[in-house]
Write a protein that holds these residues in place. Structure first.
Motif, short mmCIF file in Angstrom:
data_model
loop_
_atom_site.label_atom_id
_atom_site.label_comp_id
_atom_site.label_asym_id
_atom_site.label_seq_id
_atom_site.Cartn_x
_atom_site.Cartn_y
_atom_site.Cartn_z
N LEU A 127 0.81 -1.21 0.00
CA LEU A 127 0.00 0.00 0.00
C LEU A 127 0.85 1.27 0.00
CD1 LEU A 127 -2.72 -1.08 2.57
CD2 LEU A 127 -2.89 -1.06 0.08
N ILE A 128 2.03 1.18 0.61
CA ILE A 128 2.96 2.31 0.58
C ILE A 128 4.30 1.80 0.09
CG2 ILE A 128 1.80 3.73 2.33
CD1 ILE A 128 3.76 2.68 4.41
N LEU A 137 4.25 12.55 -0.30
CA LEU A 137 3.03 11.88 -0.76
C LEU A 137 2.65 10.70 0.13
CD1 LEU A 137 3.55 11.94 -4.64
CD2 LEU A 137 1.98 13.34 -3.26
N SER A 138 3.62 10.16 0.86
CA SER A 138 3.33 9.05 1.76
C SER A 138 2.37 9.46 2.87
CB SER A 138 4.62 8.50 2.37
OG SER A 138 5.45 7.98 1.37
N LEU A 196 -3.05 8.60 5.06
CA LEU A 196 -4.34 9.15 5.47
C LEU A 196 -5.47 8.61 4.60
CD1 LEU A 196 -3.25 12.82 6.25
CD2 LEU A 196 -3.63 10.93 7.87
N GLN A 197 -5.21 8.40 3.32
CA GLN A 197 -6.21 7.79 2.44
C GLN A 197 -6.48 6.35 2.88
OE1 GLN A 197 -4.22 8.29 -1.33
NE2 GLN A 197 -5.46 10.07 -1.87
N ILE A 198 -5.43 5.61 3.17
CA ILE A 198 -5.57 4.22 3.61
C ILE A 198 -6.42 4.16 4.88
CG2 ILE A 198 -4.31 2.23 4.55
CD1 ILE A 198 -1.97 3.12 2.64
N PHE A 253 -8.54 7.26 -6.00
CA PHE A 253 -9.01 8.23 -5.03
C PHE A 253 -8.12 9.45 -5.04
CE2 PHE A 253 -11.36 4.64 -3.53
CZ PHE A 253 -12.48 5.18 -2.96
N THR A 254 -8.73 10.57 -4.71
CA THR A 254 -7.99 11.82 -4.59
C THR A 254 -8.36 12.46 -3.26
OG1 THR A 254 -7.52 13.92 -5.67
CG2 THR A 254 -9.78 13.15 -5.80
N GLY A 255 -7.50 13.33 -2.77
CA GLY A 255 -7.74 13.99 -1.49
C GLY A 255 -7.35 13.09 -0.33
N GLU A 256 -7.68 13.55 0.86
CA GLU A 256 -7.37 12.79 2.07
C GLU A 256 -8.35 13.18 3.16
OE1 GLU A 256 -3.83 15.09 4.10
OE2 GLU A 256 -3.51 14.90 1.95
#
Length: 127
Positions: free
Chosen positions: A25-26, A41-42, A47-49, A69-72
């Protein structure tokens, strides 16, 4: 930034960050000394995860869906994508099936509880 810095900025433990890395995922870079090196970006990615996990998605589903997805945090939004929409529909169906099963189980336990409350002491089996 090192993993401890990422943990501090996101509120996620280093252990969990390592798990996210294991789940693909990262993707940190590795420094010559072997340390993980995370970019800015991590922070957004973690935060998205977290938001998608809170929504009930599995890490395997997140791995497939995260690029769409975009944003957080509160601003996390799905981008328009027919394949992602189909994947989200499948995830929703799976969750709804689990909810239905849990509801049935809760009702069964509720019935047993009511029976247990109304059963007199003389109804207990002898040992």
């Amino acid at each position: 930034m090192q993993i401890g810095d990422l943990a501090q900025r996101t509120g996620v433990s280093t252990r969990l960050l390592r798990y996210y890395q294991e789940q693909d995922l990262i993707h940190p870079n590795r420094l010559a000394n072997g340390y993980r090196d995370f970019d800015e970006l991590s922070v957004k990615r973690v935060l998205q995860i977290r938001a998608l996990l809170e929504a009930g998605l599995s890490t395997s589903a997140i791995r497939r869906l995260l690029p769409c997805f975009t944003g957080e945090g509160e601003t996390l939004r799905a981008m328009s994508d027919p394949e992602m929409a189909a994947n989200l529909a499948q995830e929703l169906s799976t969750i709804e099936e689990r909810v239905a099963t849990l509801t049935e189980q809760a009702e069964a336990i509720r019935r047993y509880l009511e029976q247990a409350k109304s059963t007199s002491g003389s109804d207990h089996a002898s040992t």
